[in-house]
Design a protein around this motif. Structure first.
Motif, PDB file in Angstrom:
ATOM      1  N   SER A  10     -13.696  50.745 -58.197  1.00 45.53           N
ATOM      2  CA  SER A  10     -12.637  49.902 -58.751  1.00 45.53           C
ATOM      3  C   SER A  10     -11.836  50.671 -59.796  1.00 45.53           C
TER       4      SER A  10
ATOM      5  N   GLN B 283      -1.471  40.614 -58.079  1.00 46.11           N
ATOM      6  CA  GLN B 283      -1.011  41.172 -56.808  1.00 46.11           C
ATOM      7  C   GLN B 283      -0.168  40.164 -56.040  1.00 46.11           C
TER       8      GLN B 283
ATOM      9  N   VAL C  77      -1.150  45.185 -62.249  1.00 45.66           N
ATOM     10  CA  VAL C  77      -1.092  45.849 -60.944  1.00 45.66           C
ATOM     11  C   VAL C  77       0.263  46.526 -60.772  1.00 45.66           C
TER      12      VAL C  77
ATOM     13  N   LEU D 101      -6.797  40.490 -60.944  1.00 45.38           N
ATOM     14  CA  LEU D 101      -6.064  41.330 -60.006  1.00 45.38           C
ATOM     15  C   LEU D 101      -5.427  40.543 -58.864  1.00 45.38           C
TER      16      LEU D 101
ATOM     17  N   SER E  15      -8.899  51.978 -54.568  1.00 43.68           N
ATOM     18  CA  SER E  15      -9.687  51.928 -55.806  1.00 43.68           C
ATOM     19  C   SER E  15     -11.176  52.149 -55.614  1.00 43.68           C
TER      20      SER E  15
ATOM     21  N   ASN F 235      -4.621  47.568 -52.831  1.00 38.91           N
ATOM     22  CA  ASN F 235      -5.824  47.787 -53.649  1.00 38.91           C
ATOM     23  C   ASN F 235      -6.947  48.449 -52.873  1.00 38.91           C
TER      24      ASN F 235
ATOM     25  N   SER G 199      -0.903  49.251 -53.529  1.00 41.83           N
ATOM     26  CA  SER G 199      -1.048  48.664 -54.860  1.00 41.83           C
ATOM     27  C   SER G 199      -2.265  49.258 -55.545  1.00 41.83           C
ATOM     28  N   ALA G 200      -2.228  49.253 -56.873  1.00 40.39           N
ATOM     29  CA  ALA G 200      -3.329  49.815 -57.654  1.00 40.39           C
ATOM     30  C   ALA G 200      -3.441  49.075 -58.979  1.00 40.39           C
ATOM     31  N   ASP G 201      -4.649  49.036 -59.479  1.00 42.39           N
ATOM     32  CA  ASP G 201      -4.962  48.352 -60.736  1.00 42.39           C
ATOM     33  C   ASP G 201      -4.575  49.250 -61.908  1.00 42.39           C
TER      34      ASP G 201
END
Length: 329
Positions: A287, A54, A317, A50, A159, A156, A186-188
């Motif tokens: 997460s 990112q 991401v 990640l 999460s 992130n 941002s996100a996974d």
């Protein structure tokens, strides 16, 4: 640690199943440990994917992500840590405007102020830094006094919140935004199960050490003597395509025998039967991993509009830029 946070910690240790909230890892020591783990794991193939993904998106798409306008922006960074992830955005915004007011927000005051110190040295008077030491709820409330158009950065950070807390935090953010503000988060979006499990239970043990740091902090601050060798560490990945939910990771330790450890600072004992689990997160998991439809659904619920997304080549991401919906303006 204030009384409210201590009460939440106590409730987790007395619940069924037992858990230690994810935020408990993020004191000064834990925050440094997390950064060290991410940096070291970059050199281990397919380990912690990640951070690299990112960084790639931030560096290659920062000019597109930051909206263009006839006015200067103020930058807000939620869960700022040591402020390093915000630097590409600071650099680009200072190419467009002479000065920048920057509000970094983090629950770990010592770790945050260390990063603020380095920023002050590097950017001098061009960067006006106004740090906020608080959790998300209290910190976002303080942002009501921040004047002018804002770009709110949240990398992130969603999460590790429960699904409803994710929606609630987005809703709080929408209330401090105007039509000239935007939210970039941002996100996974990783889908590969093996990649995810390798990251959270890697052969090097870096991420495992960070996750189990919660026990070390409990022993140090609350005068317990919990021995992690009495437990087996494990992680699992739970996929979910439901638009009203997310996929997520579960991290936990399993008691290998009946145990009972006094925790003097909290006035309770940690008692567990053989085979019982202690989770390192609240709720179903932490997460979270998302589809783009799930991300769009979450922000819609909070009164935000997902305008545009950017992803890395490996689809690990997604960076999302949001504005406030017209009916809330």
């Amino acid at each position: 640690m204030d009384c409210d946070l201590k009460r939440k910690l106590l409730n987790g240790l007395q619940s069924d199943p037992k858990f230690i909230p994810t935020w408990y890892n993020y004191d000064d020591v834990g925050s440094r440990l997390k950064c060290q783990a991410a940096n070291r794991m970059k050199d281990v193939e397919s380990c912690f994917y990640l951070s690299g993904a990112q960084n790639f998106v931030a560096e290659h798409y920062v000019r597109e992500i930051i909206p263009k306008g006839p006015y200067d922006l103020t930058l807000v960074d939620l869960g700022s840590g040591n402020c390093s992830p915000a630097r590409p955005f600071i650099d680009e915004m200072l190419r467009r405007q002479d000065t920048l007011t920057f509000y970094p927000l983090d629950i770990s005051g010592d770790f945050l102020m260390h990063g603020v110190h380095h920023l002050s040295e590097d950017y001098n008077n061009s960067l006006v830094i106004k740090p906020i030491v608080a959790d998300y709820v209290k910190g976002i409330e303080q942002l009501r006094t921040a004047e002018g158009p804002k770009m709110i950065l949240w990398l992130n950070g969603i999460s590790n919140l429960s699904y409803q807390d994710q929606v609630n935090t987005f809703r709080l953010l929408s209330k401090v935004m105007t039509d000239k503000c935007c939210l970039v988060f941002s996100a996974d979006i990783t889908e590969d199960r093996e990649t995810i499990l390798t990251a959270y239970n890697d052969a090097t043990g870096y991420n495992k050490s960070f996750i189990q740091y919660a026990i070390e902090r409990l022993n140090r601050e609350e005068r317990s003597e919990i021995d992690v060798t009495d437990f087996e560490y494990n992680v699992d990945f739970i996929p979910n395509q439901d638009p009203d939910s997310t996929s997520y990771v579960r991290a936990f330790i399993i008691a290998m025998k009946d145990i009972q450890y006094p925790i003097p600072g909290l006035g309770v004992d940690l008692s567990m039967k053989r085979g019982e689990r202690l989770y390192f997160h609240e709720g179903a998991g932490f997460s979270c991993k998302y589809t783009l439809d799930q991300l769009r659904h979450i922000v819609d619920k909070a009164g935000l509009c997902l305008e545009e997304t950017w992803t890395d080549d490996n689809k690990h991401v997604a960076f999302c830029r949001c504005s406030r919906t017209e009916e809330l303006l």
